[in-house]
Design a protein around this motif. Structure first.
Motif, PDB file in Angstrom:
ATOM      1  N   ASP A 129       0.811  -1.228   0.000  1.00  0.00           N
ATOM      2  CA  ASP A 129       0.000   0.000   0.000  1.00  0.00           C
ATOM      3  C   ASP A 129       0.835   1.265   0.000  1.00  0.00           C
ATOM      4  N   ARG A 130       2.122   1.168   0.368  1.00  0.00           N
ATOM      5  CA  ARG A 130       2.962   2.349   0.495  1.00  0.00           C
ATOM      6  C   ARG A 130       4.325   2.077  -0.122  1.00  0.00           C
ATOM      7  N   ARG A 131       5.107   3.144  -0.265  1.00  0.00           N
ATOM      8  CA  ARG A 131       6.466   2.994  -0.778  1.00  0.00           C
ATOM      9  C   ARG A 131       7.386   2.554   0.358  1.00  0.00           C
ATOM     10  N   ALA A 132       8.150   1.515   0.104  1.00  0.00           N
ATOM     11  CA  ALA A 132       9.061   0.960   1.103  1.00  0.00           C
ATOM     12  C   ALA A 132      10.445   0.834   0.482  1.00  0.00           C
ATOM     13  N   LEU A 133      11.460   1.319   1.189  1.00  0.00           N
ATOM     14  CA  LEU A 133      12.833   1.332   0.683  1.00  0.00           C
ATOM     15  C   LEU A 133      13.749   0.606   1.655  1.00  0.00           C
ATOM     16  N   LEU A 134      14.646  -0.200   1.108  1.00  0.00           N
ATOM     17  CA  LEU A 134      15.669  -0.884   1.898  1.00  0.00           C
ATOM     18  C   LEU A 134      17.030  -0.373   1.466  1.00  0.00           C
ATOM     19  N   VAL A 135      17.757   0.240   2.407  1.00  0.00           N
ATOM     20  CA  VAL A 135      19.131   0.691   2.155  1.00  0.00           C
ATOM     21  C   VAL A 135      20.052  -0.334   2.807  1.00  0.00           C
ATOM     22  N   THR A 136      20.772  -1.081   1.996  1.00  0.00           N
ATOM     23  CA  THR A 136      21.623  -2.141   2.510  1.00  0.00           C
ATOM     24  C   THR A 136      23.088  -1.763   2.359  1.00  0.00           C
ATOM     25  N   GLY A 137      23.818  -1.881   3.455  1.00  0.00           N
ATOM     26  CA  GLY A 137      25.242  -1.613   3.423  1.00  0.00           C
ATOM     27  C   GLY A 137      26.063  -2.853   3.708  1.00  0.00           C
ATOM     28  N   GLU A 138      25.395  -3.935   4.102  1.00  0.00           N
ATOM     29  CA  GLU A 138      26.096  -5.169   4.443  1.00  0.00           C
ATOM     30  C   GLU A 138      25.975  -6.231   3.361  1.00  0.00           C
ATOM     31  N   GLU A 139      24.928  -6.153   2.537  1.00  0.00           N
ATOM     32  CA  GLU A 139      24.705  -7.148   1.496  1.00  0.00           C
ATOM     33  C   GLU A 139      24.556  -6.459   0.152  1.00  0.00           C
ATOM     34  N   SER A 140      24.804  -7.214  -0.897  1.00  0.00           N
ATOM     35  CA  SER A 140      24.555  -6.713  -2.249  1.00  0.00           C
ATOM     36  C   SER A 140      23.078  -6.883  -2.583  1.00  0.00           C
ATOM     37  N   THR A 141      22.653  -6.239  -3.650  1.00  0.00           N
ATOM     38  CA  THR A 141      21.249  -6.355  -4.056  1.00  0.00           C
ATOM     39  C   THR A 141      20.898  -7.788  -4.437  1.00  0.00           C
ATOM     40  N   ALA A 142      21.853  -8.512  -5.022  1.00  0.00           N
ATOM     41  CA  ALA A 142      21.596  -9.908  -5.391  1.00  0.00           C
ATOM     42  C   ALA A 142      21.399 -10.777  -4.157  1.00  0.00           C
ATOM     43  N   GLN A 143      22.173 -10.535  -3.109  1.00  0.00           N
ATOM     44  CA  GLN A 143      22.016 -11.307  -1.879  1.00  0.00           C
ATOM     45  C   GLN A 143      20.674 -11.036  -1.215  1.00  0.00           C
ATOM     46  N   VAL A 144      20.244  -9.784  -1.233  1.00  0.00           N
ATOM     47  CA  VAL A 144      18.948  -9.441  -0.651  1.00  0.00           C
ATOM     48  C   VAL A 144      17.822 -10.089  -1.442  1.00  0.00           C
ATOM     49  N   LYS A 145      17.967 -10.134  -2.768  1.00  0.00           N
ATOM     50  CA  LYS A 145      16.918 -10.743  -3.596  1.00  0.00           C
ATOM     51  C   LYS A 145      16.790 -12.233  -3.310  1.00  0.00           C
ATOM     52  N   LEU A 146      17.913 -12.905  -3.073  1.00  0.00           N
ATOM     53  CA  LEU A 146      17.853 -14.326  -2.746  1.00  0.00           C
ATOM     54  C   LEU A 146      17.080 -14.562  -1.456  1.00  0.00           C
ATOM     55  N   ARG A 147      17.329 -13.710  -0.453  1.00  0.00           N
ATOM     56  CA  ARG A 147      16.601 -13.841   0.809  1.00  0.00           C
ATOM     57  C   ARG A 147      15.132 -13.473   0.639  1.00  0.00           C
ATOM     58  N   ALA A 148      14.853 -12.450  -0.184  1.00  0.00           N
ATOM     59  CA  ALA A 148      13.474 -12.040  -0.423  1.00  0.00           C
ATOM     60  C   ALA A 148      12.699 -13.128  -1.168  1.00  0.00           C
ATOM     61  N   ALA A 149      13.373 -13.853  -2.071  1.00  0.00           N
ATOM     62  CA  ALA A 149      12.708 -14.933  -2.804  1.00  0.00           C
ATOM     63  C   ALA A 149      12.290 -16.056  -1.862  1.00  0.00           C
ATOM     64  N   ARG A 150      13.088 -16.286  -0.830  1.00  0.00           N
ATOM     65  CA  ARG A 150      12.731 -17.313   0.146  1.00  0.00           C
ATOM     66  C   ARG A 150      11.539 -16.886   0.985  1.00  0.00           C
ATOM     67  N   LEU A 151      11.459 -15.587   1.306  1.00  0.00           N
ATOM     68  CA  LEU A 151      10.355 -15.094   2.118  1.00  0.00           C
ATOM     69  C   LEU A 151       9.092 -14.898   1.297  1.00  0.00           C
ATOM     70  N   GLY A 152       9.257 -14.423   0.045  1.00  0.00           N
ATOM     71  CA  GLY A 152       8.119 -14.195  -0.825  1.00  0.00           C
ATOM     72  C   GLY A 152       7.418 -12.876  -0.534  1.00  0.00           C
ATOM     73  N   GLY A 153       6.808 -12.287  -1.575  1.00  0.00           N
ATOM     74  CA  GLY A 153       5.996 -11.091  -1.402  1.00  0.00           C
ATOM     75  C   GLY A 153       6.748  -9.792  -1.289  1.00  0.00           C
ATOM     76  N   ALA A 154       8.058  -9.765  -1.614  1.00  0.00           N
ATOM     77  CA  ALA A 154       8.845  -8.536  -1.462  1.00  0.00           C
ATOM     78  C   ALA A 154       9.211  -7.923  -2.807  1.00  0.00           C
ATOM     79  N   LYS A 155       8.449  -8.213  -3.845  1.00  0.00           N
ATOM     80  CA  LYS A 155       8.799  -7.740  -5.183  1.00  0.00           C
ATOM     81  C   LYS A 155       8.657  -6.231  -5.327  1.00  0.00           C
ATOM     82  N   ARG A 156       7.782  -5.605  -4.550  1.00  0.00           N
ATOM     83  CA  ARG A 156       7.541  -4.164  -4.681  1.00  0.00           C
ATOM     84  C   ARG A 156       8.472  -3.331  -3.806  1.00  0.00           C
ATOM     85  N   VAL A 157       9.310  -3.979  -3.006  1.00  0.00           N
ATOM     86  CA  VAL A 157      10.244  -3.253  -2.145  1.00  0.00           C
ATOM     87  C   VAL A 157      11.376  -2.670  -2.989  1.00  0.00           C
TER      88      VAL A 157
END
Length: 449
Positions: free
Chosen positions: A111-139
């Protein structure tokens, strides 16, 4: 020859600054807390005066809280995330801080804009974790550690919620020290606070912790933020506990319970069914404690072992060691249980920590059970405060506790005299700790007084 930038040393506990290193901070007395950092730029001392307002003339807009989509997190926050607030989340490595906040961002992004600023992981690493959790495509995601870039992005994009993972990775070019130092963390928190308030962005800051479990960095970091959340638990066990150490918009007594599964963290809506199960073993007692507005049934475990030490040990896990020592002394003096030549160990099952006096009676029952070798009567729970004179005092919100016991099939509850509670459970009253121990131990069922 160019003049080199002068250095000074700041205390990570109180912020005291000095021109030379000291082993002990003169201000707060802490040892080894002075860290080197670049001296701040000199100021001309001139500022612009602003008009004053009376509190009666201040206009307050009632903003609705933002639901995070994680009920246990909303409970600890006080009903949801307050817009333009700053929340600090601390916890040991691997406990699940990033997973919890990514799940919250996934729910908020619907319903809203959500932003993740990551300094410890790359975007690819975050996507792998998000794929396991599911539902984070709009982040939306930004992999950046430069503080100026992060602040400029927040001012331009103005998302509703932003997670900074973690604040110790941010650095500012204006400060000569390394990322994670006292000066860098203090500057990052202060600048993010200003940007979040001006741009209306609710910020989650992920913070590292030290060996003693406190948030790493200067103590001023906890003073700056609106809410400090502690995520506790053992990485080798499934259950996690989220509690608020500070909350400007809600209670600090609320407790959130999670279970780590293959699909991420799952909230435990009824933790009493998980932590309050007892098999009637010797040295185990069921306690009904209150965490905020939530009653919990917890299993208290105790071991009493003879010792050859001159000073017997009193070790408590999940309970206050000072209160444990007091309960042991009252048992020895007023209940006739000799513990002077025995080590006493007490543990709260599930890794939960108890801070309220209503757990005194079940702790005493568990110790007495272990010392006498007799199990607490089957189907029995207890709650109440133990006084130094050996008398019992009623605990607060007894009716809420009794209803929780009845819901989980507890047959009888051992309580101090004067406890008023209407519930479908038998209340067995005791005036002193000696009476409570006599009534609580044995094989026969309790008879209501």
């Amino acid at each position: 020859m160019a003049k080199t930038a002068s250095l000074h040393f700041s205390c990570s506990e109180c912020g005291y600054s000095t021109g030379r290193w000291l082993g002990r901070c003169p201000s707060c007395g802490s040892f080894g807390t002075l860290a080197e950092e670049a001296a701040p730029a000199a100021s001309n001392g001139k500022g612009e005066a602003k008009p004053l307002l009376r509190l009666a003339d201040v206009e307050v807009e009632e903003a609705e809280r933002i639901p995070t989509g994680v009920p246990e997190l909303d409970r600890v926050l006080g009903g949801g995330l307050v817009p333009a607030s700053l929340v600090l989340v601390g916890g040991e490595p691997g406990v699940g801080k990033s997973t919890l906040l990514l799940m919250a961002l996934a729910a908020i992004s619907r319903d809203r804009r959500a932003l993740l600023v990551t300094g410890e992981e790359s975007t690819a690493q975050v996507k792998l974790r998000a794929a396991r959790l599911g539902g984070a495509k709009r982040v939306e995601i930004l992999a950046e550690t430069n503080l100026e870039t992060v602040c400029a992005t927040l001012e331009r994009e103005r998302p509703d919620v932003c997670v900074i993972d973690s604040v110790q990775t941010l650095y500012s070019a204006d400060i000569g020290s390394a990322p994670g130092s006292v000066g860098q963390v203090r500057e990052a928190a202060a600048r993010l606070l200003r940007v979040g308030k001006e741009a209306g962005v609710a910020l989650f800051l992920v913070g590292h912790v030290t060996k003693d479990g406190s948030v790493a960095g200067p103590r001023v970091l906890e003073h700056l933020v609106d809410c400090v959340l502690q995520f506790e638990g053992d990485r080798y066990h499934a259950h996690r506990v989220l509690r608020a150490a500070k909350n400007r918009f809600g209670s600090t007594n609320e407790l959130g319970v999670f279970e780590m599964t293959g699909a991420g963290l799952q909230g435990v809506p009824d933790p009493s069914a998980v932590f309050g199960q007892s098999a009637g073993e010797v040295g185990a007692a069921v306690a009904c404690v209150l965490e905020g507005t939530r009653p919990l049934l917890l299993e208290i475990q105790s071991l009493v072992s003879p010792t050859d030490l001159a000073m017997p040990r009193r070790v408590g896990t999940g309970v206050d060691p000072k209160r444990l020592a007091m309960i042991v002394a009252v048992l020895s003096r007023h209940a006739g249980i000799a513990l002077g030549q025995a080590d006493v160990f007490v543990n709260v099952a599930g890794g939960v920590r108890i801070d309220e006096p209503g757990a005194d009676l079940p702790v005493a029952l568990a110790i007495a059970s272990a010392a006498r070798g007799a199990a607490v009567r089957a189907g029995t729970a207890s709650f109440g405060e133990v006084g130094l004179t050996g008398r019992l005092r009623p605990a607060t919100q007894a009716e809420r506790r009794a209803h929780e016991c009845a819901k989980l099939g507890i047959e009888a509850v051992l309580v101090p005299i004067g406890t008023e509670a209407r519930a479908k459970v038998s209340l067995v009253e005791a005036d002193t700790l000696r009476q409570a121990v006599s009534a609580g131990l044995g094989k026969a069922k309790l008879e209501a007084a």
